[in-house]
Design a protein around this motif. Structure first.
Motif, PDB file in Angstrom:
ATOM      1  N   GLN A  48      24.067  61.200   8.581  1.00 15.53           N
ATOM      2  CA  GLN A  48      23.726  61.285  10.092  1.00 15.53           C
ATOM      3  C   GLN A  48      22.843  62.475  10.197  1.00 15.53           C
ATOM      4  N   ALA A  49      23.353  63.619   9.602  1.00 12.58           N
ATOM      5  CA  ALA A  49      22.370  64.766   9.528  1.00 12.58           C
ATOM      6  C   ALA A  49      21.005  64.766   8.895  1.00 12.58           C
ATOM      7  N   ILE A  50      20.968  63.990   7.958  1.00 14.50           N
ATOM      8  CA  ILE A  50      19.747  63.686   7.373  1.00 14.50           C
ATOM      9  C   ILE A  50      18.651  62.741   8.081  1.00 14.50           C
ATOM     10  N   ALA A  51      19.174  62.000   8.943  1.00 13.07           N
ATOM     11  CA  ALA A  51      18.682  60.987   9.777  1.00 13.07           C
ATOM     12  C   ALA A  51      18.129  61.788  11.040  1.00 13.07           C
ATOM     13  N   THR A  52      19.033  62.699  11.393  1.00 13.04           N
ATOM     14  CA  THR A  52      18.440  63.480  12.649  1.00 13.04           C
ATOM     15  C   THR A  52      17.435  64.404  12.344  1.00 13.04           C
ATOM     16  N   ALA A  53      17.449  65.077  10.984  1.00 13.61           N
ATOM     17  CA  ALA A  53      16.635  65.856  10.548  1.00 13.61           C
ATOM     18  C   ALA A  53      15.187  65.179  10.277  1.00 13.61           C
ATOM     19  N   LEU A  77      21.960  58.321   1.371  1.00 15.26           N
ATOM     20  CA  LEU A  77      20.662  57.677   1.703  1.00 15.26           C
ATOM     21  C   LEU A  77      20.047  58.816   2.180  1.00 15.26           C
ATOM     22  N   THR A  78      18.592  59.007   1.890  1.00 17.99           N
ATOM     23  CA  THR A  78      17.625  59.943   2.479  1.00 17.99           C
ATOM     24  C   THR A  78      16.174  59.017   2.686  1.00 17.99           C
ATOM     25  N   PRO A  79      15.439  59.773   3.399  1.00 18.17           N
ATOM     26  CA  PRO A  79      14.077  59.097   3.615  1.00 18.17           C
ATOM     27  C   PRO A  79      13.383  59.022   2.232  1.00 18.17           C
ATOM     28  N   ASN A  80      13.784  59.692   1.091  1.00 21.18           N
ATOM     29  CA  ASN A  80      13.134  59.394  -0.124  1.00 21.18           C
ATOM     30  C   ASN A  80      14.087  58.722  -1.035  1.00 21.18           C
ATOM     31  N   GLY A  81      14.766  57.625  -0.392  1.00 23.82           N
ATOM     32  CA  GLY A  81      15.689  56.954  -1.230  1.00 23.82           C
ATOM     33  C   GLY A  81      17.126  57.662  -1.656  1.00 23.82           C
ATOM     34  N   TYR A  82      17.790  56.993  -2.580  1.00 24.35           N
ATOM     35  CA  TYR A  82      19.300  57.528  -2.660  1.00 24.35           C
ATOM     36  C   TYR A  82      19.034  58.969  -3.512  1.00 24.35           C
TER      37      TYR A  82
END
Length: 354
Positions: A160-165, A124-129
């Motif tokens: 978790q890393a993607i959300a933090t970034a 899951l990323t800010p630009n969808g899956y």
């Protein structure tokens, strides 16, 4: 496990600096015993826009594009299954590996690079899956219970890393906007398709979901889409920029369009391009016209002089314009030659006297 700790450390680095995602992919290759790995968006419009992959797989991408294989890649069918189940393999979309082996994409491209079996892991990323696509040779057995357990261990680390970034990137965008505090300039952040995602006022307030027409006149915005796409999809290390000037409702505006500065970049984030819009006073318009007509300065050079005259240092100008410091110094040298001055002080004095 030592490799899991190494992955955690690399993910921590990647939250701060997007260039470390390539190292993350290399680490995942070692962790799974794969041959290659790449992070792929499910949205095709983001394909090729600052993606990240392992060294081994990155070497095949030029041939993948040049050969048109991206237009006939059967692995696209894996994506819906991956989204639904959390992971999927190309074994799920072929009746047998023998049938798969006769598919041109595998027979004529992947097998020549020793890639065969694919395991796609949903992230899951800010630009969808997005898919973390792991490539193995064609003799790799069907996905095992150990690999499934490893997927369950690795996926939350990535997310978790993607959300933090994402949080860090938004903080840095607000900090970037502070460069323009008191200048009357607005900062706009565009996505990979050239549609505006957010704008930031000079107080650092972020507003979301505005349209390109709020930045440029309709006739101008339509003509710029191709150039925006070029800035979006070009190599992030090139630091491309474009400068424009237009008049609307008896007001003159300068627009500087740049690749998002390096510290703001994360390839899975929707924004890829910054635009800085500044309303010019009549005096500024006259000065800029004299720089353009009298000294032959380009729009980018004029923007550089404006920023320098407003109190920005060359280092700040490099940050704002997504350029290397050496590029700004070289640009200033060219401006000195065109305007027949020898220093920043003389250039600012010239600008003030126009």
């Amino acid at each position: 496990m030592r490799q899991i700790e190494e992955l955690k450390n690399l993910l921590t680095l990647a939250t701060q600096d997007a260039q470390h995602w390539d190292q993350v992919c290399n680490c995942v290759v070692d962790l799974f015993g794969a041959l290659g790995a790449i992070l792929v968006p499910t949205n095709p419009s983001f394909r090729g826009v600052w993606m990240s992959c392992s060294t081994s797989l990155g070497a095949t991408l030029p041939e993948y594009i040049a050969g048109g294989w991206h237009m006939k890649d059967p692995r696209e069918q894996v994506m819906p299954l991956m989204i639904e189940r959390g992971y999927a393999t190309d074994d799920d979309i072929f009746d047998s590996r023998e049938i798969k082996a006769e598919t041109p994409f595998y027979k004529e491209f992947l097998f020549r690079h020793d890639f065969g079996v694919l395991i796609a892991i949903r992230l899951l990323t800010p630009n969808g899956y997005w898919g973390l696509m792991l490539h193995f040779d064609n003799d790799h057995p069907p996905i095992s219970d150990a690999e499934k357990a490893l997927i369950l261990e690795v996926r939350p680390l990535f997310e978790q890393a993607i959300a933090t970034a994402e949080k860090i990137a938004y903080q840095r965008i607000a900090e970037f906007a502070q460069f323009f505090k008191g200048t009357g300039s607005e900062v706009f952040i565009f996505d990979g398709g050239g549609k505006q995602c957010i704008d930031i006022d000079t107080a650092g307030s972020i507003k979301k979901q505005h349209q390109l027409s709020s930045l440029l006149p309709d006739e101008m915005s339509s003509s710029l889409h191709q150039e925006l796409a070029e800035v979006c999809t070009s190599d992030a290390s090139l630091s491309l920029s474009r400068a424009y000037q237009f008049r609307a409702q008896n007001k003159l505006y300068n627009i500087l369009i740049i690749q998002a500065p390096p510290k703001l970049r994360h390839f899975f984030m929707p924004f890829k391009v910054c635009a800085i819009r500044t309303e010019c006073s009549d005096t500024s318009a006259v000065k800029q016209k004299k720089l353009r007509d009298g000294y032959g300065l380009s729009e980018g050079e004029i923007v550089t002089v404006d920023l320098l005259a407003s109190g920005k240092t060359p280092a700040m100008i490099a940050e704002i314009m997504s350029l290397k410091s050496t590029s700004v110094r070289q640009r200033l040298k060219g401006i000195y030659e065109k305007t027949n001055v020898n220093s920043q002080v003389e250039l600012i004095a010239l600008y003030g006297g126009l």
